[in-house]
Design a protein around this motif. Structure first.
Motif, short mmCIF file in Angstrom:
data_model
loop_
_atom_site.label_atom_id
_atom_site.label_comp_id
_atom_site.label_asym_id
_atom_site.label_seq_id
_atom_site.Cartn_x
_atom_site.Cartn_y
_atom_site.Cartn_z
N SER A 1 0.01 10.04 5.46
CA SER A 1 0.93 9.00 4.99
C SER A 1 0.84 8.91 3.47
O SER A 1 0.05 9.62 2.84
CB SER A 1 0.55 7.66 5.62
OG SER A 1 -0.74 7.30 5.20
N SER B 1 -0.09 6.22 2.11
CA SER B 1 -0.97 5.08 1.84
C SER B 1 -2.28 5.54 1.22
O SER B 1 -2.70 6.70 1.38
CB SER B 1 -1.24 4.31 3.13
OG SER B 1 -2.05 5.10 3.96
N LYS B 2 -2.89 4.61 0.53
CA LYS B 2 -4.20 4.89 -0.06
C LYS B 2 -5.19 3.87 0.48
O LYS B 2 -4.84 2.73 0.78
CB LYS B 2 -4.12 4.76 -1.59
CG LYS B 2 -3.27 5.82 -2.26
CD LYS B 2 -3.53 5.82 -3.75
CE LYS B 2 -2.73 6.92 -4.41
NZ LYS B 2 -1.79 6.39 -5.40
N ARG B 3 -6.45 4.30 0.59
CA ARG B 3 -7.49 3.39 1.05
C ARG B 3 -8.33 2.99 -0.16
O ARG B 3 -8.91 3.82 -0.84
CB ARG B 3 -8.36 4.12 2.10
CG ARG B 3 -9.46 3.30 2.70
CD ARG B 3 -10.13 4.10 3.81
NE ARG B 3 -11.50 3.70 4.02
CZ ARG B 3 -12.56 4.21 3.38
NH1 ARG B 3 -12.40 5.18 2.48
NH2 ARG B 3 -13.78 3.76 3.62
N VAL C 1 -2.08 -4.04 -1.93
CA VAL C 1 -2.65 -3.26 -0.82
C VAL C 1 -3.53 -4.19 0.01
O VAL C 1 -3.72 -5.35 -0.32
CB VAL C 1 -3.51 -2.09 -1.32
CG1 VAL C 1 -2.67 -1.06 -2.02
CG2 VAL C 1 -4.62 -2.60 -2.24
#
Lengths: 338, 220
Positions: free
Chosen positions: B88, B90-92, B126
């Protein structure tokens, strides 16, 4: 509880103090007289012709080591003050309260009550130890009445009036406490003291005043702005307020001990042309040594319920004053001999 | 309130530990270093330096400046690990805080980490699910789940701190004396003296003319 730090009394004329790494070095010409780790020193008091290097002055100011200069006779000249504590809220409240007649009267009332109670205790103890004395008994009764008046006193003028009257009564019988022939007390004389007893009282009062200045600065209070003593440029009014708690309880008793135990003699004093009387150099050294010794003696603090050396009492009172101003206590709790 | 007046995240652990300690330091500006605080300062100096690193899909940012306008707090994050997810977009985001001591049962350190997480969430839009605290004394990384309970506790502490700062009042000492023993401000705070106000009772004894005085210990 904070640790009681040492005080250096520099009385050797033409001494020079300077900083060597983290120590304080005392020299006279080329001779090294002493060296002390700065961490162990809380105050340096210089009497007469004593010089201090500017770097040591700055260091003392930075480390919170009190540095004060007196004439050889013990008359205050100057003190070096460091950066003030950051507790602005404390000082602002102090300034607000000392500007307010009612607040000042509330604090002043309890301080003078302690002063009167302590004076009364000194007289009562004399009777207990040395038998009945009609003059002392009358004074003791009078001071009880002073306390009753203080309990309901509302204004600073009333409080000062009661205090002046109580002090006059106390000093009118002070001579009864002296048991060393040669020493007589005919009343409190200050500027300058013209007899040995007054000279001793003035000297010890000024020593303890400096302790109070240091202690008040240490907790972030401004020693120059007091409740009872009004502003006078350069006068440490709050320290003088606090001194009232220690006059009878500490200073007077110390002076009486020196005289009655013959640790000070009548030939330890020199007279000046002006009539002023002062201690000889050797006598002053002896007094300072005895004073230092006395500071190490532990007493039970009447409010804190903790055993503290006498030398730390000004710090205890300064702390209690600060916490009262910050709202930790409803009333200030002055030092009372128990 | 402008950003200049925002509360430092590093102050929150003091408030969580003891509100009086927090007030003494941040309202009254008293500060006494002890061994623990000095070692802590050294540890953070070593960690703060350094530029961002990139290793494969992981980015390591150090000394990240944080602000939350919602909670009116500011601070600095020791280490922020950002892991890009290849599937995806998205970043963590994974915050890490460095501490000198040992892991604790209480939330004091976790609150600090959570406050940092709240800032990153606001700043980068986020969600931060978890982070870690590196405890130097045991050389171990303790994982921290940024769950609802921790968030609630953190927000409560932030609010309490703001109330204290605004009122300018210093709370009374806590009841738990074990907290006092490890506190570097014990001499200034004097908890045993101020837990209960006995001043009015003390006054009564000053005015008591029938009080029997001891003054023993003096032969004079």
């Amino acid at each position: 509880m904070k640790k009681l730090l040492n005080t250096l009394y520099i009385t050797r004329q033409e001494s020079y103090l300077h900083k060597e790494r983290e120590t304080i070095v005392i020299k006279q010409k080329d001779e090294k007289l002493g060296q002390f780790p700065a961490l162990t020193i809380g105050n340096i008091l210089c009497f007469g012709q004593v010089s201090v290097s500017p770097f040591l002055m700055g260091y003392c100011a930075e480390q919170g080591i009190g540095l004060a200069f007196y004439t050889e006779f013990g008359r205050f000249l100057a003190r070096v003050q460091g950066k003030q504590s950051g507790n602005v809220l404390l000082r602002r409240t102090q300034y607000r309260w000392t500007d307010d007649e009612q607040r000042s009267a509330e604090v002043g009332r309890v301080i003078i009550a302690a002063k009167v109670a302590n004076s009364r205790s000194v007289l009562q103890r004399e009777i207990r130890n040395h038998g009945n004395n009609i003059l002392l008994e009358k004074a003791i009764v009078h001071l009880a009445a002073s306390l009753r008046s203080l309990k309901v006193a509302k204004t600073l003028d009333e409080i000062r009036g009661i205090e002046g009257d109580a002090a006059a009564v106390y000093f009118s019988v002070f001579n009864e406490l002296l048991r060393n022939t040669g020493f007589a007390f005919g009343g409190r004389i200050r500027r300058p003291p013209t007899d040995p007893v007054n000279a001793l009282l003035s000297f010890v009062y000024s020593l303890i005043t400096q302790e109070c200045v240091s202690a008040l600065q240490g907790v972030g209070l401004d020693p120059l702005v007091g409740f009872l003593h009004r502003d006078r440029p350069g006068r440490a009014s709050l320290a003088l307020d606090m001194l009232e708690e220690f006059r009878a309880s500490w200073a007077d008793r110390f002076v009486l001990t020196l005289i009655n135990r013959k640790q000070i003699q009548i030939n330890d004093f020199k007279s000046e042309a002006s009539g002023a009387v002062r201690l000889t150099d050797d006598a002053r050294k002896n007094l300072l040594a005895a004073y230092q010794e006395r500071k190490q003696v532990e007493v039970m603090h009447p409010y804190m319920d903790e055993s503290v050396p006498i030398g730390l009492l000004p710090h205890c009172q300064a702390l209690l004053m600060a916490r009262h101003i910050r709202g930790d206590m409803e009333s200030y709790t002055p030092y009372m001999v128990k | 309130m402008t950003e200049d007046d925002y509360l430092y995240i590093s102050a929150l652990q003091h408030c969580a530990y003891c509100p009086r300690q927090f007030a003494l330091i941040h309202v009254e500006q008293v500060w006494e270093d002890n061994r623990y605080t000095a070692e802590g300062n050294l540890l953070h100096e070593r960690v703060d330096s350094g530029v961002a690193e990139q290793r494969q899909n992981r980015r390591f940012e150090r000394g990240v400046l944080l602000t939350s306008h919602q909670y009116q707090i500011v601070g600095k994050m020791d280490l922020l690990e950002i892991e890009a997810n290849s599937e995806s977009d998205s970043k963590r985001y994974f915050p890490v805080e460095y501490k000198r001591g040992k892991p604790k049962v209480e939330n004091w350190d976790r609150i600090q980490l959570c406050a940092q997480a709240l800032c990153i969430e606001e700043m980068r839009d986020v969600k931060v699910e978890e982070g870690a605290i590196w405890y130097w004394e045991v050389r171990r990384r303790e994982p921290v789940v940024i769950d609802e309970a921790l968030r609630a506790h953190t927000i409560a502490i932030i609010e309490q701190a703001h109330v204290i700062l605004k009122s300018g009042k210093t709370p009374a000492p806590v009841q738990d004396k074990s907290l006092c023993r490890a506190c570097s401000l014990i001499d200034i705070c004097s908890p045993d003296q101020f837990r209960r106000d006995r001043s009015m009772k003390y006054l009564e004894s000053i005015f008591d003319e029938n009080r029997v005085v001891d003054i023993s210990g003096d032969s004079e």
